[in-house]
Write a protein that holds these residues in place. Sequence first.
Motif, PDB file in Angstrom:
ATOM      1  N   PHE A 180       0.848  -1.193   0.000  1.00 23.56           N
ATOM      2  CA  PHE A 180       0.000   0.000   0.000  1.00 23.56           C
ATOM      3  C   PHE A 180       0.882   1.240   0.000  1.00 23.56           C
ATOM      4  N   LEU A 181       0.905   1.915  -1.134  1.00 25.48           N
ATOM      5  CA  LEU A 181       1.741   3.096  -1.309  1.00 25.48           C
ATOM      6  C   LEU A 181       0.894   4.295  -1.692  1.00 25.48           C
ATOM      7  N   PRO A 182       1.343   5.511  -1.332  1.00 25.48           N
ATOM      8  CA  PRO A 182       0.630   6.713  -1.777  1.00 25.48           C
ATOM      9  C   PRO A 182       0.612   6.787  -3.304  1.00 25.48           C
ATOM     10  N   PRO A 183      -0.346   7.503  -3.891  1.00 25.23           N
ATOM     11  CA  PRO A 183      -0.407   7.620  -5.354  1.00 25.23           C
ATOM     12  C   PRO A 183       0.884   8.199  -5.924  1.00 25.23           C
ATOM     13  N   ASP A 184       1.276   7.674  -7.059  1.00 19.61           N
ATOM     14  CA  ASP A 184       2.471   8.154  -7.740  1.00 19.61           C
ATOM     15  C   ASP A 184       2.140   9.466  -8.448  1.00 19.61           C
ATOM     16  N   PRO A 185       2.899  10.542  -8.190  1.00 13.36           N
ATOM     17  CA  PRO A 185       2.614  11.822  -8.863  1.00 13.36           C
ATOM     18  C   PRO A 185       2.637  11.724 -10.383  1.00 13.36           C
ATOM     19  N   SER A 186       3.364  10.738 -10.917  1.00 10.49           N
ATOM     20  CA  SER A 186       3.442  10.580 -12.367  1.00 10.49           C
ATOM     21  C   SER A 186       2.164   9.991 -12.948  1.00 10.49           C
ATOM     22  N   GLY A 187       1.287   9.496 -12.063  1.00 10.49           N
ATOM     23  CA  GLY A 187       0.042   8.909 -12.536  1.00 10.49           C
ATOM     24  C   GLY A 187       0.103   7.420 -12.728  1.00 10.49           C
ATOM     25  N   ARG A 188       1.275   6.836 -12.578  1.00  9.99           N
ATOM     26  CA  ARG A 188       1.405   5.384 -12.713  1.00  9.99           C
ATOM     27  C   ARG A 188       1.050   4.710 -11.389  1.00  9.99           C
ATOM     28  N   ALA A 189       0.368   3.586 -11.469  1.00 10.87           N
ATOM     29  CA  ALA A 189      -0.014   2.862 -10.257  1.00 10.87           C
ATOM     30  C   ALA A 189       1.181   2.055  -9.758  1.00 10.87           C
ATOM     31  N   PRO A 190       1.723   2.359  -8.585  1.00  6.25           N
ATOM     32  CA  PRO A 190       2.865   1.599  -8.084  1.00  6.25           C
ATOM     33  C   PRO A 190       2.463   0.179  -7.724  1.00  6.25           C
ATOM     34  N   THR A 191       3.357  -0.763  -7.996  1.00  2.00           N
ATOM     35  CA  THR A 191       3.054  -2.166  -7.709  1.00  2.00           C
ATOM     36  C   THR A 191       3.470  -2.567  -6.300  1.00  2.00           C
ATOM     37  N   GLY A 192       4.258  -1.749  -5.657  1.00  2.00           N
ATOM     38  CA  GLY A 192       4.744  -2.084  -4.329  1.00  2.00           C
ATOM     39  C   GLY A 192       6.196  -1.667  -4.192  1.00  2.00           C
ATOM     40  N   ARG A 193       6.718  -1.807  -2.987  1.00  2.00           N
ATOM     41  CA  ARG A 193       8.095  -1.384  -2.752  1.00  2.00           C
ATOM     42  C   ARG A 193       8.744  -2.327  -1.748  1.00  2.00           C
ATOM     43  N   LEU A 194       9.943  -2.782  -2.091  1.00  2.00           N
ATOM     44  CA  LEU A 194      10.699  -3.651  -1.197  1.00  2.00           C
ATOM     45  C   LEU A 194      11.573  -2.781  -0.303  1.00  2.00           C
ATOM     46  N   THR A 195      11.407  -2.920   0.999  1.00  2.00           N
ATOM     47  CA  THR A 195      12.134  -2.091   1.962  1.00  2.00           C
ATOM     48  C   THR A 195      12.931  -2.965   2.916  1.00  2.00           C
ATOM     49  N   LEU A 196      14.179  -2.579   3.165  1.00  2.00           N
ATOM     50  CA  LEU A 196      15.044  -3.256   4.131  1.00  2.00           C
ATOM     51  C   LEU A 196      15.454  -2.239   5.194  1.00  2.00           C
ATOM     52  N   VAL A 197      15.433  -2.653   6.459  1.00  2.00           N
ATOM     53  CA  VAL A 197      15.757  -1.762   7.577  1.00  2.00           C
ATOM     54  C   VAL A 197      17.190  -2.069   8.002  1.00  2.00           C
ATOM     55  N   ALA A 198      18.125  -1.281   7.507  1.00  2.00           N
ATOM     56  CA  ALA A 198      19.550  -1.569   7.674  1.00  2.00           C
ATOM     57  C   ALA A 198      19.992  -1.678   9.132  1.00  2.00           C
ATOM     58  N   PRO A 199      19.616  -0.745  10.023  1.00  2.00           N
ATOM     59  CA  PRO A 199      20.097  -0.848  11.412  1.00  2.00           C
ATOM     60  C   PRO A 199      19.668  -2.145  12.086  1.00  2.00           C
ATOM     61  N   ASN A 200      18.475  -2.610  11.789  1.00  2.43           N
ATOM     62  CA  ASN A 200      17.992  -3.837  12.414  1.00  2.43           C
ATOM     63  C   ASN A 200      18.733  -5.064  11.902  1.00  2.43           C
ATOM     64  N   ILE A 201      19.035  -5.071  10.618  1.00  3.05           N
ATOM     65  CA  ILE A 201      19.778  -6.190  10.042  1.00  3.05           C
ATOM     66  C   ILE A 201      21.175  -6.250  10.653  1.00  3.05           C
ATOM     67  N   VAL A 202      21.839  -5.098  10.759  1.00  2.00           N
ATOM     68  CA  VAL A 202      23.176  -5.059  11.363  1.00  2.00           C
ATOM     69  C   VAL A 202      23.117  -5.477  12.830  1.00  2.00           C
ATOM     70  N   HIS A 203      22.093  -4.995  13.535  1.00  2.04           N
ATOM     71  CA  HIS A 203      21.968  -5.328  14.956  1.00  2.04           C
ATOM     72  C   HIS A 203      21.810  -6.835  15.157  1.00  2.04           C
ATOM     73  N   VAL A 204      20.954  -7.460  14.374  1.00  2.00           N
ATOM     74  CA  VAL A 204      20.680  -8.887  14.556  1.00  2.00           C
ATOM     75  C   VAL A 204      21.892  -9.729  14.161  1.00  2.00           C
ATOM     76  N   GLU A 205      22.535  -9.399  13.046  1.00  2.00           N
ATOM     77  CA  GLU A 205      23.693 -10.199  12.629  1.00  2.00           C
ATOM     78  C   GLU A 205      24.821 -10.096  13.656  1.00  2.00           C
ATOM     79  N   ASN A 206      24.978  -8.915  14.271  1.00  2.00           N
ATOM     80  CA  ASN A 206      25.988  -8.767  15.320  1.00  2.00           C
ATOM     81  C   ASN A 206      25.600  -9.547  16.575  1.00  2.00           C
ATOM     82  N   GLU A 207      24.332  -9.485  16.924  1.00  2.00           N
ATOM     83  CA  GLU A 207      23.847 -10.178  18.116  1.00  2.00           C
ATOM     84  C   GLU A 207      23.986 -11.689  17.974  1.00  2.00           C
ATOM     85  N   LEU A 208      23.721 -12.201  16.781  1.00  2.00           N
ATOM     86  CA  LEU A 208      23.798 -13.639  16.553  1.00  2.00           C
ATOM     87  C   LEU A 208      25.221 -14.112  16.285  1.00  2.00           C
TER      88      LEU A 208
END
Length: 387
Positions: free
Chosen positions: A134-162
């Motif tokens: 669920f993304l806000p409307p694209d100003p260009s008028g194209r319907a976005p299909t979705g967005r892949l997001t990665l949360v870098a601090p959490n990934i670094v935190h977990v890999e260090n913890e493990l």
Amino acid sequence: MIDWNVAVQTGTRLVRPGPQVSQAEAREVVEELRVLSRTAQGHVRKFTGIDGEQNPAPATVVDRPGWIRANVDGFRVVLEPLMERLAENRGSGGLSGGPAGAVFQAVGSRVTGMQVGAILAYMASRVLGQYELFLPPDPSGRAPTGRLTLVAPNIVHVENELGVDSHDFRLWVCLHEETHRTQFTGVDWLRPYVQEQMTEFLLASDLDPAAMLNRLREAADAVVDAVRGGDSSLIDAIQSPEQRKILDRLTAVMTLVEGHGDYVMDAVGPQVVPSVAEIRSRFQGRREGGSRMDKTIRRLLGIDMKMKQYAEGSRFVRRVVAEVGMDGFNQVWTSPETLPSHDELKEPASWIARVAGTPAITAPGAAPSTNGTGPKPDAADDTDRSA
């Protein structure tokens, strides 16, 4: 109903800081995650046999406040139908008009905004990645299909913890999230189906003041039960009877989607993620840990229910692929009618009999041997919040 600016301000103020790294280290992490997201695309497409989005953009890498802002934008899109319904009903209540009504609404929306912000602050330190439908409307008028997001601090935190190999862990996470991108871009009816179910769920909300008050009482009871160690969650407490039926359908499809992602991230084999067995073992131990308060919050917010989805869904996928091969399993993506029901998720043989037909003798397309590193019956993780 919700002051979204207050939600963002509250969330970004309360969220815990991530691990301390230099700017150079941060840039290296961001760049590697973007590269690995593209690497994972090829592995997922080859392994699953699903043709997803052609030449998709690399993952969007964010910090914790960035994840909060992105999810507030998503919430606004998801809740828009309900907001419109509330606006239509405005004017029927005693406090709906005039100065008193304006003050009541302003105060209530700020309180709700703070509550949403507090929940997002908690989640922002846990989520490793997600595919945003669920993304806000694209100003260009194209319907976005979705967005892949990665949360870098959490990934670094977990890999260090493990204490695991950082390259392997980052690719492992990307495999899960890229599987979701492949699902929702390669199966043309899946995204609109989930959106339709979400809209129906929201519009089935009982907006009668007496019913809403009763839901609040049930929510309070759920909090008390969760603190005492019970299984109550806010999600169950605030539903109307009609919503429970819709949520059953949503839960079934998301159990399949999450289980498929969990299966793929482990089953691509040690040649892709050499330390996958070690990562899964340590990650599962982390998932089962936590303080009593943390476990209470997880039950209350329904996070533990999501973990069960990973486990149940991956068991279903593993069993079906073993019986009828990957091509046979991929019949699940034919239409909403070929999705497994709750009962079929628990008994894959019934889905195979209904949809896939006679099991394959050699199960072509089944996951290659991973020397014991494949998905376990209780495999569950918190890499994703896609629904």
